[in-house]
Scaffold this motif. Sequence first.
Motif, short mmCIF file in Angstrom:
data_model
loop_
_atom_site.label_atom_id
_atom_site.label_comp_id
_atom_site.label_asym_id
_atom_site.label_seq_id
_atom_site.Cartn_x
_atom_site.Cartn_y
_atom_site.Cartn_z
N TYR A 1 -6.08 24.04 -53.12
CA TYR A 1 -5.85 25.69 -53.52
C TYR A 1 -4.93 26.35 -53.11
CZ TYR A 1 -10.31 24.74 -56.32
OH TYR A 1 -11.62 23.80 -56.86
N GLY A 2 -4.16 27.57 -54.10
CA GLY A 2 -3.43 28.51 -53.46
C GLY A 2 -4.62 30.15 -53.38
N THR A 3 -3.56 31.38 -53.20
CA THR A 3 -5.03 32.10 -52.74
C THR A 3 -5.45 32.66 -53.87
OG1 THR A 3 -2.64 33.33 -53.82
CG2 THR A 3 -3.39 33.13 -51.34
N GLU A 4 -5.35 31.91 -55.10
CA GLU A 4 -5.67 32.27 -56.68
C GLU A 4 -7.19 32.37 -56.11
OE1 GLU A 4 -2.95 31.70 -56.66
OE2 GLU A 4 -1.48 33.17 -57.03
N GLY A 5 -6.79 30.74 -55.74
CA GLY A 5 -8.00 30.16 -55.91
C GLY A 5 -9.43 30.05 -54.87
N PHE A 6 -8.87 31.29 -53.56
CA PHE A 6 -10.02 31.23 -52.93
C PHE A 6 -10.61 32.24 -53.78
CE2 PHE A 6 -7.19 29.58 -49.84
CZ PHE A 6 -7.93 29.17 -48.89
N LEU A 7 -10.00 33.70 -54.04
CA LEU A 7 -10.94 34.61 -54.70
C LEU A 7 -11.51 35.02 -56.00
CD1 LEU A 7 -8.19 37.08 -53.09
CD2 LEU A 7 -10.45 36.75 -52.60
N ASP A 8 -11.86 33.55 -56.86
CA ASP A 8 -12.67 33.04 -57.83
C ASP A 8 -13.38 33.14 -57.99
OD1 ASP A 8 -9.38 33.79 -59.07
OD2 ASP A 8 -8.92 31.68 -59.96
N ASN B 1 2.41 28.44 -53.75
CA ASN B 1 0.99 29.15 -53.58
C ASN B 1 -0.09 28.39 -53.86
OD1 ASN B 1 -0.88 31.28 -53.13
ND2 ASN B 1 -0.44 32.44 -54.39
N GLY B 2 -0.41 27.02 -53.92
CA GLY B 2 -1.03 26.26 -54.69
C GLY B 2 -0.18 24.85 -54.84
N PHE B 3 -0.54 23.64 -55.78
CA PHE B 3 0.14 22.96 -56.52
C PHE B 3 -1.00 22.12 -56.59
CE2 PHE B 3 0.67 22.47 -51.32
CZ PHE B 3 0.24 20.75 -50.99
N SER B 4 -0.76 20.65 -57.39
CA SER B 4 -1.61 20.05 -57.97
C SER B 4 -0.30 18.43 -57.99
CB SER B 4 -1.54 20.06 -59.25
OG SER B 4 -1.05 19.92 -60.11
N PHE B 5 -0.99 17.15 -57.74
CA PHE B 5 -1.19 16.04 -57.81
C PHE B 5 -1.01 15.46 -58.67
CE2 PHE B 5 -1.06 16.68 -53.09
CZ PHE B 5 0.06 16.24 -52.66
N THR B 6 -0.36 14.40 -59.29
CA THR B 6 -0.41 14.01 -60.80
C THR B 6 -2.02 13.03 -60.98
OG1 THR B 6 0.81 12.09 -60.31
CG2 THR B 6 1.93 13.57 -61.41
N ASN B 7 -2.63 12.59 -60.09
CA ASN B 7 -3.50 12.22 -59.92
C ASN B 7 -4.20 12.97 -60.11
OD1 ASN B 7 -3.49 13.47 -56.92
ND2 ASN B 7 -3.84 11.46 -55.92
N GLY B 8 -4.32 14.15 -60.16
CA GLY B 8 -5.69 15.04 -60.17
C GLY B 8 -6.07 15.95 -58.92
N VAL B 9 -5.07 15.94 -57.66
CA VAL B 9 -5.99 16.57 -56.79
C VAL B 9 -5.41 17.47 -56.66
CG1 VAL B 9 -5.30 15.78 -54.49
CG2 VAL B 9 -5.80 14.52 -55.12
N PHE B 10 -6.14 18.47 -56.10
CA PHE B 10 -5.29 20.14 -56.37
C PHE B 10 -5.42 20.70 -54.98
CE2 PHE B 10 -5.70 24.28 -57.58
CZ PHE B 10 -4.66 24.54 -58.53
#
Length: 60
Positions: free
Chosen positions: A53-60, A42-51
């Motif tokens: 979004y999971g479901t929380e990112g849509f509704l924030d 449900n979302g993840f981030s790469f070490t190079n700064g790319v993110f």
Amino acid sequence: MSPLHNIFTANPPANEHEILLIEQTMAIHLPEEYKSVLKESNGFSFTNGVFIYGTEGFLD
């Protein structure tokens, strides 16, 4: 979140309710491929700064 191979950090999987809530709230249909990704992480981030979004990112 759990680091995987020191390349990216993954969140726990999304459940069907979380995915359906996004689709209903935004009045959209998410692509099946993206739903599959959310069910794995449900979302993840790469070490190079790319993110990704999971479901929380849509509704924030």
